[in-house]
Design a protein around this motif. Structure first.
Motif, short mmCIF file in Angstrom:
data_model
loop_
_atom_site.label_atom_id
_atom_site.label_comp_id
_atom_site.label_asym_id
_atom_site.label_seq_id
_atom_site.Cartn_x
_atom_site.Cartn_y
_atom_site.Cartn_z
N VAL A 75 0.82 -1.22 0.00
CA VAL A 75 0.00 0.00 0.00
C VAL A 75 0.86 1.27 0.00
CG1 VAL A 75 -1.67 1.33 1.37
CG2 VAL A 75 -1.99 -1.13 1.07
N VAL A 128 -1.16 3.29 8.97
CA VAL A 128 -2.37 2.49 8.75
C VAL A 128 -2.41 2.06 7.30
CG1 VAL A 128 -3.79 4.53 8.22
CG2 VAL A 128 -4.89 2.46 9.02
N VAL A 165 -5.21 -0.43 4.68
CA VAL A 165 -6.27 -1.41 4.45
C VAL A 165 -6.05 -1.96 3.04
CG1 VAL A 165 -8.76 -1.73 4.17
CG2 VAL A 165 -7.88 -0.34 6.07
N GLY A 189 -12.83 1.24 2.06
CA GLY A 189 -14.15 1.86 1.98
C GLY A 189 -15.26 1.03 2.62
N GLN A 190 -14.88 -0.01 3.40
CA GLN A 190 -15.91 -0.87 4.04
C GLN A 190 -15.90 -0.71 5.55
OE1 GLN A 190 -15.73 -4.95 2.64
NE2 GLN A 190 -15.28 -4.29 0.55
N GLY A 191 -15.23 0.32 6.05
CA GLY A 191 -15.26 0.59 7.49
C GLY A 191 -14.12 -0.02 8.28
N GLY A 208 -10.75 0.58 8.20
CA GLY A 208 -9.82 1.60 8.73
C GLY A 208 -10.43 2.32 9.92
N SER A 209 -11.71 2.62 9.84
CA SER A 209 -12.38 3.34 10.94
C SER A 209 -12.46 2.46 12.19
CB SER A 209 -13.80 3.74 10.52
OG SER A 209 -13.73 4.58 9.39
N TRP A 222 -1.31 11.42 4.64
CA TRP A 222 -0.77 11.45 3.28
C TRP A 222 -1.82 12.10 2.36
CZ3 TRP A 222 -0.55 6.36 0.01
CH2 TRP A 222 0.14 6.60 -1.19
N SER A 238 -2.84 10.39 -1.04
CA SER A 238 -3.33 9.00 -1.03
C SER A 238 -4.50 8.90 -2.02
CB SER A 238 -3.76 8.56 0.37
OG SER A 238 -4.95 9.18 0.75
N TYR A 291 -10.77 9.84 5.70
CA TYR A 291 -11.09 8.88 6.77
C TYR A 291 -10.79 9.46 8.14
CZ TYR A 291 -7.64 6.16 9.49
OH TYR A 291 -6.76 5.73 10.44
N LYS A 313 -13.41 12.15 8.96
CA LYS A 313 -14.69 11.52 9.32
C LYS A 313 -14.67 11.07 10.78
CE LYS A 313 -17.90 7.91 8.14
NZ LYS A 313 -18.02 6.55 7.63
C1 LIG Z 1 -7.05 5.52 4.53
C2 LIG Z 1 -7.53 4.11 4.84
C3 LIG Z 1 -6.70 3.54 5.99
C4 LIG Z 1 -9.00 4.18 5.29
O1 LIG Z 1 -9.45 2.86 5.60
P1 LIG Z 1 -10.82 2.31 4.96
O2 LIG Z 1 -11.14 1.03 5.59
O3 LIG Z 1 -10.68 2.33 3.48
O4 LIG Z 1 -11.81 3.47 5.42
P2 LIG Z 1 -13.33 3.35 5.91
O5 LIG Z 1 -14.04 2.33 5.09
O6 LIG Z 1 -13.31 3.18 7.37
O7 LIG Z 1 -13.91 4.74 5.48
C5 LIG Z 1 -13.81 5.92 6.22
C6 LIG Z 1 -13.83 7.11 5.28
O8 LIG Z 1 -12.62 7.15 4.52
C7 LIG Z 1 -12.88 7.66 3.21
N1 LIG Z 1 -12.49 6.64 2.22
C8 LIG Z 1 -12.31 5.32 2.43
N2 LIG Z 1 -11.92 4.73 1.30
C9 LIG Z 1 -11.86 5.66 0.35
C10 LIG Z 1 -11.49 5.66 -1.02
N3 LIG Z 1 -11.11 4.55 -1.65
N4 LIG Z 1 -11.53 6.83 -1.68
C11 LIG Z 1 -11.90 7.95 -1.04
N5 LIG Z 1 -12.25 8.02 0.25
C12 LIG Z 1 -12.23 6.89 0.93
C13 LIG Z 1 -14.35 7.99 3.15
O9 LIG Z 1 -14.53 9.34 3.53
C14 LIG Z 1 -14.91 7.06 4.21
O10 LIG Z 1 -16.10 7.50 4.75
P3 LIG Z 1 -17.50 7.22 3.94
O11 LIG Z 1 -17.51 5.76 3.64
O12 LIG Z 1 -18.56 7.64 4.91
O13 LIG Z 1 -17.41 8.07 2.72
C15 LIG Z 1 -7.43 3.19 3.61
O14 LIG Z 1 -8.29 3.65 2.59
C16 LIG Z 1 -6.03 3.07 3.04
O15 LIG Z 1 -5.27 2.20 3.47
N6 LIG Z 1 -5.66 3.94 2.09
C17 LIG Z 1 -4.36 3.90 1.44
C18 LIG Z 1 -3.20 4.11 2.37
C19 LIG Z 1 -3.29 5.38 3.17
O16 LIG Z 1 -3.64 6.41 2.66
N7 LIG Z 1 -2.95 5.26 4.46
C20 LIG Z 1 -2.94 6.39 5.33
C21 LIG Z 1 -1.66 7.12 5.22
S1 LIG Z 1 -1.60 8.53 6.25
#
Ligand SMILES: CC(C)(COP(=O)(O)OP(=O)(O)OC[C@H]1O[C@@H](n2cnc3c(N)ncnc32)[C@H](O)[C@@H]1OP(=O)(O)O)[C@@H](O)C(=O)NCCC(=O)NCCS
Length: 186
Positions: free
Chosen positions: A21, A92, A94, A100-102, A104-105, A128, A131, A139, A142
């Motif tokens: 990732v 972090v 995912v 996008g399935q909750g 990370g939250s 980041w 990202s 995320y 939120k």
């Molecule tokens: C950032 C990250 C950890 C969030 O985890 P996740 O399980 O995908 O997030 P959640 O499902 O809990 O979603 C929480 C919110 O994040 C945002 N989000 C999650 N996935 C997203 C995507 N693919 N594109 C845009 N926003 C996204 C949304 O705002 C979402 O809320 P919503 O569903 O009400 O719109 C994950 O997407 C990830 O690993 N991203 C790439 C690596 C990264 O950026 N890490 C953090 C570095 S600081």
């Protein structure tokens, strides 16, 4: 979905996901060991993993208050709590297939509960900003995170080191931007 504190048996799968990732070379065994130590306090572990159908699909590494140091990328004068009460959200990820399935939250909430029990009142993170889909800032916002400052080239020096990593957006020379954000605990 199973969310539980990190165990030694998660190491290999966690390193694979982190480097997939965040880019090759982002995390290795010795850095991971250091990060994990910083999340252990009061007999509790603030770092968590998520499993789906037996596969590790997410992790969250967090540092307990007083187990990390503010550096040039931090503005403690803007923080709403004393430095001694500030935890740090280090890393972090995912699995892209289930973002996008909750997950990370849920990992973040599990970590916050422990960090609070360990004595922290808020947590800081450098998100980041490049990202994919701006998922990182979205995320964290939120979850209640608030923007304090924006830092250009936060990871540039790290990416240029011989032991550096390949940024998934910029390649060898990372010019990504970090959002210094704070999340106050309830
Ligand atoms: C950032 C990250 C950890 C969030 O985890 P996740 O399980 O995908 O997030 P959640 O499902 O809990 O979603 C929480 C919110 O994040 C945002 N989000 C999650 N996935 C997203 C995507 N693919 N594109 C845009 N926003 C996204 C949304 O705002 C979402 O809320 P919503 O569903 O009400 O719109 C994950 O997407 C990830 O690993 N991203 C790439 C690596 C990264 O950026 N890490 C953090 C570095 S600081």
């Amino acid at each position: 979905m199973l969310i539980r504190p990190y165990r030694a048996s998660d190491e290999k799968a966690l390193l694979t996901l982190a480097n997939q990732v965040h880019g090759a070379g982002y995390l290795d065994k010795s850095k991971l060991e250091d990060y994990l130590q910083r999340g252990l306090a009061a007999g509790l572990n603030a770092s968590f993993v998520a499993y789906l159908e037996g596969k590790l699909v997410g992790y969250r590494l967090s540092f307990s208050a007083e187990q990390w140091h503010a550096d040039e990328w931090c503005n403690p004068q803007l923080w709403p709590v004393a430095a001694s009460k500030m935890a740090y959200f280090k890393s972090v990820a995912v699995d892209p297939g289930v973002q996008g399935q909750g997950i990370g939250s849920q990992l973040l909430q599990a970590s916050i509960e422990v960090l609070q029990q360990q004595g922290a009142e808020a947590g800081l993170a450098h998100l980041w900003m490049q990202s994919p889909g701006n998922s990182a800032v979205r995320y964290f916002t939120k979850a209640g995170g608030r923007l304090l400052a924006v830092h250009q080239d936060k990871w540039l020096a790290l990416s240029l080191q011989s032991s550096g990593y390949d940024c998934p957006v910029c390649g060898k020379e990372c010019h990504c931007t970090a959002a210094e954000m704070v999340l106050e605990f309830p």
